[in-house]
Design a protein around this motif. Sequence first.
Motif, PDB file in Angstrom:
ATOM      1  N   MET A   1       4.152   2.502  -9.724  1.00  0.00           N
ATOM      2  CA  MET A   1       3.469   1.673  -8.754  1.00  0.00           C
ATOM      3  C   MET A   1       2.765   2.536  -7.701  1.00  0.00           C
ATOM      4  SD  MET A   1       2.923  -1.413  -8.241  1.00  0.00           S
ATOM      5  CE  MET A   1       2.764  -2.741  -7.138  1.00  0.00           C
ATOM      6  N   ASP A   2       3.387   3.645  -7.310  1.00  0.00           N
ATOM      7  CA  ASP A   2       2.769   4.522  -6.316  1.00  0.00           C
ATOM      8  C   ASP A   2       1.509   5.193  -6.853  1.00  0.00           C
ATOM      9  OD1 ASP A   2       4.617   3.979  -4.335  1.00  0.00           O
ATOM     10  OD2 ASP A   2       5.979   5.557  -5.015  1.00  0.00           O
ATOM     11  N   LYS A   3       1.493   5.510  -8.142  1.00  0.00           N
ATOM     12  CA  LYS A   3       0.306   6.131  -8.736  1.00  0.00           C
ATOM     13  C   LYS A   3      -0.870   5.173  -8.729  1.00  0.00           C
ATOM     14  CE  LYS A   3       2.674   9.343 -11.805  1.00  0.00           C
ATOM     15  NZ  LYS A   3       2.881   9.773 -13.185  1.00  0.00           N
ATOM     16  N   ARG A   5      -1.323   2.605  -6.615  1.00  0.00           N
ATOM     17  CA  ARG A   5      -1.757   2.440  -5.228  1.00  0.00           C
ATOM     18  C   ARG A   5      -2.551   3.657  -4.765  1.00  0.00           C
ATOM     19  NH1 ARG A   5       2.748   2.386  -1.186  1.00  0.00           N
ATOM     20  NH2 ARG A   5       2.133   4.524  -0.916  1.00  0.00           N
ATOM     21  N   ALA A   6      -2.094   4.852  -5.094  1.00  0.00           N
ATOM     22  CA  ALA A   6      -2.807   6.066  -4.691  1.00  0.00           C
ATOM     23  C   ALA A   6      -4.186   6.131  -5.337  1.00  0.00           C
ATOM     24  CB  ALA A   6      -1.985   7.292  -5.068  1.00  0.00           C
ATOM     25  N   GLU A   9      -6.473   3.713  -3.478  1.00  0.00           N
ATOM     26  CA  GLU A   9      -6.769   4.181  -2.133  1.00  0.00           C
ATOM     27  C   GLU A   9      -7.780   5.320  -2.153  1.00  0.00           C
ATOM     28  OE1 GLU A   9      -3.140   5.102  -0.191  1.00  0.00           O
ATOM     29  OE2 GLU A   9      -2.582   3.006   0.071  1.00  0.00           O
ATOM     30  N   THR A  28      -3.414  -1.630   6.225  1.00  0.00           N
ATOM     31  CA  THR A  28      -2.543  -2.312   5.263  1.00  0.00           C
ATOM     32  C   THR A  28      -2.533  -3.815   5.499  1.00  0.00           C
ATOM     33  OG1 THR A  28      -0.638  -1.870   6.686  1.00  0.00           O
ATOM     34  CG2 THR A  28      -1.045  -0.331   4.882  1.00  0.00           C
TER      35      THR A  28
END
Length: 73
Positions: A1-3, A5-6, A9, A28
Motif C-alpha cells: 500500500m505504501d508503494k 501511495r508513494a 504522490e 492529506t
Amino acid sequence: MDKIRAFFEVHAFGVCTALGERLGIATTRIRMWFIYISFLTVGSPIIVYMILAFWLNMKRYITAARRNPLRDL
C-alpha cells in the motif's frame, strides 16, 4: 500500500499540494475530500482536477520561459 501511495504522490500533478499551500490546509485533508467527493458524484471532480493540473502545468511553463530570456539565443 505504501508503494502505491508513494507512486501517486511522486507522479501526480500536484494539484492538491498547490491548493493546500494556497489555502493553508493540509494536503492529506484535501486529497481525502477529493476522494470522498469523487465517490459521491461518480468521478466528476476528476474533470476539474485535470483542468487544474493543465492550468498549473501551463503556469509553470510560462514562468519558466520568463525567467530565462536568453534561452532562445
